[in-house]
Write a protein that holds these residues in place. Structure first.
Motif, PDB file in Angstrom:
ATOM      1  N   ALA A 141     -24.053   9.497   0.655  1.00 25.46           N
ATOM      2  CA  ALA A 141     -22.803   9.018   0.052  1.00 25.46           C
ATOM      3  C   ALA A 141     -21.576   9.690   0.669  1.00 25.46           C
ATOM      4  O   ALA A 141     -20.449   9.430   0.242  1.00 25.46           O
ATOM      5  CB  ALA A 141     -22.821   9.260  -1.456  1.00 25.46           C
ATOM      6  N   LEU A 142     -21.791  10.552   1.676  1.00 30.91           N
ATOM      7  CA  LEU A 142     -20.662  11.232   2.307  1.00 30.91           C
ATOM      8  C   LEU A 142     -19.771  10.261   3.077  1.00 30.91           C
ATOM      9  O   LEU A 142     -20.251   9.396   3.803  1.00 30.91           O
ATOM     10  CB  LEU A 142     -21.168  12.296   3.293  1.00 30.91           C
ATOM     11  N   GLY A 191     -13.754  11.367   4.906  1.00 28.86           N
ATOM     12  CA  GLY A 191     -12.658  12.010   4.187  1.00 28.86           C
ATOM     13  C   GLY A 191     -13.108  13.120   3.260  1.00 28.86           C
ATOM     14  O   GLY A 191     -12.294  13.928   2.807  1.00 28.86           O
ATOM     15  N   ARG A 192     -14.416  13.160   2.955  1.00 26.27           N
ATOM     16  CA  ARG A 192     -14.954  14.197   2.075  1.00 26.27           C
ATOM     17  C   ARG A 192     -15.440  15.427   2.833  1.00 26.27           C
ATOM     18  O   ARG A 192     -15.940  16.375   2.228  1.00 26.27           O
ATOM     19  CB  ARG A 192     -16.115  13.629   1.254  1.00 26.27           C
ATOM     20  N   LEU A 193     -15.334  15.403   4.154  1.00 21.92           N
ATOM     21  CA  LEU A 193     -15.747  16.551   4.967  1.00 21.92           C
ATOM     22  C   LEU A 193     -14.502  17.303   5.428  1.00 21.92           C
ATOM     23  O   LEU A 193     -13.599  16.723   6.035  1.00 21.92           O
ATOM     24  CB  LEU A 193     -16.556  16.084   6.173  1.00 21.92           C
ATOM     25  N   TRP A 235     -21.169  14.310  15.929  1.00 22.24           N
ATOM     26  CA  TRP A 235     -21.572  13.032  15.338  1.00 22.24           C
ATOM     27  C   TRP A 235     -20.353  12.138  15.070  1.00 22.24           C
ATOM     28  O   TRP A 235     -20.411  10.926  15.262  1.00 22.24           O
ATOM     29  CB  TRP A 235     -22.341  13.293  14.052  1.00 22.24           C
ATOM     30  N   ARG A 236     -19.240  12.750  14.678  1.00 17.64           N
ATOM     31  CA  ARG A 236     -18.019  11.985  14.424  1.00 17.64           C
ATOM     32  C   ARG A 236     -17.533  11.298  15.708  1.00 17.64           C
ATOM     33  O   ARG A 236     -17.051  10.166  15.678  1.00 17.64           O
ATOM     34  CB  ARG A 236     -16.919  12.901  13.880  1.00 17.64           C
ATOM     35  N   GLY A 263     -12.828   6.565   9.779  1.00 19.70           N
ATOM     36  CA  GLY A 263     -11.707   6.627   8.858  1.00 19.70           C
ATOM     37  C   GLY A 263     -12.064   7.397   7.604  1.00 19.70           C
ATOM     38  O   GLY A 263     -13.233   7.736   7.358  1.00 19.70           O
ATOM     39  N   HIS A 264     -11.075   7.650   6.776  1.00 17.28           N
ATOM     40  CA  HIS A 264     -11.247   8.454   5.564  1.00 17.28           C
ATOM     41  C   HIS A 264     -12.369   7.938   4.677  1.00 17.28           C
ATOM     42  O   HIS A 264     -13.175   8.712   4.142  1.00 17.28           O
ATOM     43  CB  HIS A 264      -9.926   8.485   4.788  1.00 17.28           C
ATOM     44  N   ASP A 265     -12.462   6.609   4.506  1.00  9.83           N
ATOM     45  CA  ASP A 265     -13.448   6.027   3.597  1.00  9.83           C
ATOM     46  C   ASP A 265     -14.708   5.522   4.290  1.00  9.83           C
ATOM     47  O   ASP A 265     -15.577   4.933   3.641  1.00  9.83           O
ATOM     48  CB  ASP A 265     -12.806   4.865   2.825  1.00  9.83           C
TER      49      ASP A 265
END
Length: 363
Positions: A212-213, A216-218, A259-260, A267-269
Motif C-alpha cells: 500500500a506504499l 509520497g509516503r516515503l 527502484w524509484r 508521483g506522490h500518489d
C-alpha cells in the motif's frame, strides 16, 4: 399500520455520493446513511439496510425464543460488525458460520449445556485437526455470543464461560531466520523482490503495508504508514499501533531510490509496487508466481512474511535493541512483541546458564 411487504428488507438510493437506506419500522418510515458510493457497492448497501431492518424487528419481539443461527445472524453479527474492520468481519463471519452456525443453527439458545459446547471444541481439535488459533477463536466466539444472549434476556447463564482450548489443538511452529539465512534470502532475489523482503525483514513492515506504499509516503528517514491493502482493498492499518512511522536504514533508502529511478510513475500518489494495471501489486499472486519460486531454489520456501517480521524482532533482540523501540517499529504493543514475535535461540541462552553455573559454584 402494517409494514408493507415491498419494504420488508428496506431499499437504498444514491444521494450526493452516499447510499441512503430507507425502511419502515413500527409503521414509521426511517432512513440512514449506510456508506459512500465510492467505498460500497449497491449490493453491500442493501445488505447493510437488511441487517438494520432485522435488528429493529428483533427489538420489537423481546419475548421471542431465538434459535442459535437466527440470533447470530440477526442480532450478533449486525451489532459486532459495527466495530470489526472489513478484514476482521470477513474472517469472523466465515469462521462462526462454518463451525458454529452450521452445527447449532436450529438449536434454541436456552437448550445448550457447557459439556456439549466443550465437546464441540474437542472435536474441532482432535477429529477435524483445526489449529490452536482457530479453536481458541471459536471458544471466544461462543463466550461472546452467549454473553450477548444473556444481555438480551434470552438465557440466564452463559454456559461458555468455563470453556477451554483443548491441548490437542495444533500449535504452529514459529520459525525465524538466522543472519546467514537472511543473507541467502537477499542474494537469491532480484531488485524488486529483494526490496520487498528488506522492507519486511529490516523495517519490520507487514505485507499489506508494503504493497500500500505510495511514493509520497516515503521520506528520507522513514515510511509513513497510514494505509494497507487487504484482499485488493485499501484499508486503514490493522490496529491503532500500526499507524506509525517505520524507520528505514540507509542502505534500504538507497535501494528505494534505485527502484524509484526505474518506476513508470513516481508521483506522490503512485504505488511503489504497482501491477501491470497500475494498481497495488497482489500479494498472493506475487508470492506464488515470483517470490516463492526464488526462495524454493535456496531452501527458504518456509520464510513467509510472518517469518520475516518475526525474524526482525528476534534479530533486533539479539543486537540488544530496546524492546519498546522494536515494538514501535513493528506497530505492536510491547507485550505482543516480546511474547509472540521475539524468539530466543538456545545458543543465546547458553551464556546465561553458564553464568548461573559459575555463580553457584563460586558460592
Amino acid at each position: 399500520m402494517i409494514m408493507r411487504t415491498r419494504h420488508s428488507t428496506g431499499s437504498v438510493r444514491k444521494q450526493r455520493g452516499r447510499w441512503i437506506g430507507m425502511w419502515y419500522s413500527g409503521g414509521k418510515r426511517k432512513s440512514k446513511v449506510v456508506g459512500s458510493v465510492k467505498d460500497m457497492t449497491k449490493g453491500k448497501a442493501r445488505e447493510e439496510v437488511a441487517r438494520i431492518v432485522n435488528v429493529e424487528r428483533a427489538r420489537l419481539q423481546p419475548d421471542r425464543v431465538w434459535q442459535f443461527g437466527e440470533f447470530v445472524e440477526t442480532i450478533y453479527f449486525p451489532y459486532y460488525s459495527r466495530k470489526w474492520k472489513d478484514s476482521t468481519r470477513e474472517n469472523n463471519v466465515n469462521r462462526i458460520s462454518v463451525h458454529l452456525v452450521k452445527t447449532f443453527g436450529n438449536r434454541e439458545l436456552a437448550s445448550f449445556r457447557r459439556d456439549e459446547l466443550q465437546d464441540l471444541l474437542d472435536r474441532k481439535a482432535k477429529q477435524d485437526g483445526l489449529s490452536f488459533s482457530v479453536v481458541d477463536h471459536l471458544r471466544w466466539d461462543l463466550k461472546q455470543i452467549f454473553d450477548m444472549a444473556v444481555a438480551e434476556g434470552q438465557i440466564v447463564r452463559n454456559h461458555a464461560l468455563l470453556l477451554f482450548t483443548p491441548r490437542e489443538a495444533k500449535k504452529p511452529v514459529r520459525r525465524v531466520m538466522t543472519m546467514k539465512e537472511v543473507q541467502i534470502c537477499f542474494c537469491a532475489l532480484d531488485l524488486r523482490e529483494r526490496l520487498i523482503a528488506k522492507l519486511a525483514i529490516l523495517a519490520g513492515m507487514r505485507p499489506g503495508e508494503i504493497f500500500a506504499l505510495t511514493w509520497g509516503r516515503l521520506t528520507a528517514t522513514h515510511a509513513d504508514i497510514r494505509q494497507r491493502v487487504y484482499r485488493r482493498k485499501i484499508d486503514t492499518p490493522k490496529t491503532d499501533n500500526s499507524t506509525r512511522q517505520a524507520a528505514l536504514s540507509e542502505g534500504l533508502l538507497a535501494e528505494i531510490e534505485s527502484w524509484r529511478m526505474m518506476a513508470v510513475e513516481a508521483g506522490h500518489d503512485a504505488w511503489v509496487f504497482p501491477s501491470e494495471r497500475m494498481t497495488p501489486l497482489s500479494k498472493d499472486n506475487w508470492w506464488r508466481r515470483t517470490m516463492q519460486p526464488a526462495l524454493i531454489k535456496v531452501g527458504l520456501e518456509w520464510a513467509n512474511f510472518l517469518v520475516m517480521r518475526r525474524t526482525h524482532a528476534t534479530l533486533m533482540k539479539a543486537l540488544g535493541v530496546d524492546g519498546k523501540l522494536v515494538a514501535d517499529q513493528l506497530g505492536h504493543s510491547l507485550d505482543v512483541n516480546q511474547n509472540v514475535y521475539t524468539k530466543s535461540p538456545v545458543e543465546s541462552r547458553l551464556g546465561m546458564v553458564n553464568e548461573l553455573e559459575k555463580s553457584v559454584l563460586v558460592m
